[in-house]
Design an enzyme around this catalytic site. Structure first.
Site, PDB file in Angstrom:
ATOM      1  N   ILE A  15       0.866  -1.179   0.000  1.00 53.26           N
ATOM      2  CA  ILE A  15       0.000   0.000   0.000  1.00 53.26           C
ATOM      3  C   ILE A  15       0.902   1.228   0.000  1.00 53.26           C
ATOM      4  O   ILE A  15       1.749   1.378   0.891  1.00 53.26           O
ATOM      5  CB  ILE A  15      -0.931   0.017   1.231  1.00 53.26           C
ATOM      6  CG1 ILE A  15      -1.826  -1.227   1.225  1.00 53.26           C
ATOM      7  CG2 ILE A  15      -1.762   1.299   1.266  1.00 53.26           C
ATOM      8  CD1 ILE A  15      -2.574  -1.463   2.525  1.00 53.26           C
ATOM      9  N   GLU A  95      -9.980   6.567   4.098  1.00 50.42           N
ATOM     10  CA  GLU A  95      -9.648   7.232   2.835  1.00 50.42           C
ATOM     11  C   GLU A  95     -10.821   7.323   1.858  1.00 50.42           C
ATOM     12  O   GLU A  95     -10.929   8.304   1.128  1.00 50.42           O
ATOM     13  CB  GLU A  95      -8.470   6.518   2.158  1.00 50.42           C
ATOM     14  CG  GLU A  95      -7.225   6.405   3.022  1.00 50.42           C
ATOM     15  CD  GLU A  95      -6.570   7.745   3.347  1.00 50.42           C
ATOM     16  OE1 GLU A  95      -6.777   8.710   2.599  1.00 50.42           O
ATOM     17  OE2 GLU A  95      -5.859   7.820   4.353  1.00 50.42           O
TER      18      GLU A  95
END
Length: 198
Positions: A15, A95
């Protein structure tokens, strides 16, 4: 489709973070690497009405904008086993739901370590998941001058903290971990914000 639905069986995942994830991932991971992705530039063009601002005074946070000539430096985190699903569930809320970001897979190039430079071996690029906001997002702010962005950042605070903290921590990461990289957009906004506070 949520990232955790698309990748339920993955044994490991990288990530990539280029904003607050560089200093505050808030999920468990196996290891991290500093490096960059090509074809994108980091810009304070996304609004934040939760973490670093509110509905009346949205803050400004970074997103990625396509640019074939640019690189964006940050940190890639490897998550493995149960960490994959746990991190994706957490990041989906942080997010996507609260931040308005979408996901994309990108090629991440780790920084060469001193050991690799001596051996003349480069680490191979890795495929990494990244979160970015697009201009069709309702809280997308778009371009503005460094002074305008700095003024907005200096006056905003959200549930996670003051918007200025976000800016200063990102600039600090770049100076400490990528001292040879000149991020004119970031550092011009930092200078303008500090001038307002002093």
């Amino acid at each position: 489709m949520r990232p955790e639905d698309a990748m339920p069986e993955m044994a490991s995942l990288w990530i990539f973070g280029y904003g607050s994830l560089v200093w505050k991932p808030d999920f468990k991971y196996k290891r991290r690497k500093v490096g960059y992705i090509r074809g994108y530039k980091r810009r304070f063009w996304h609004g934040d009405n939760f973490h670093r601002g509110d509905e009346n005074t949205p803050g400004r946070v970074v997103t990625l904008v396509e640019d074939d000539e640019e690189r964006t430096w940050g940190v890639a985190y490897e998550v493995t086993g149960a960490q994959v699903e746990e991190s994706l569930q957490y990041l989906n809320l942080r997010e996507v739901v609260l931040g308005g970001y979408v996901t994309k897979m990108v090629e991440f190039t780790p920084r060469e370590s001193e050991e690799n430079e001596e051996n003349e071996e480069n680490e191979a690029p890795l495929l990494a998941l990244v979160y970015m906001a697009t201009s069709d997002n309702p809280i997308y702010q778009g371009p503005a001058s460094a002074a305008e962005i700095a003024a907005q950042i200096a006056s905003c605070q959200g549930r996670t903290g003051h918007n200025i903290e976000y800016l200063l921590r990102l600039a600090e990461f770049m100076r400490l971990c990528c001292p040879e990289v000149e991020d004119e957009h970031l550092f011009s906004i930092e200078a303008a914000a500090l001038a307002l506070l002093l």
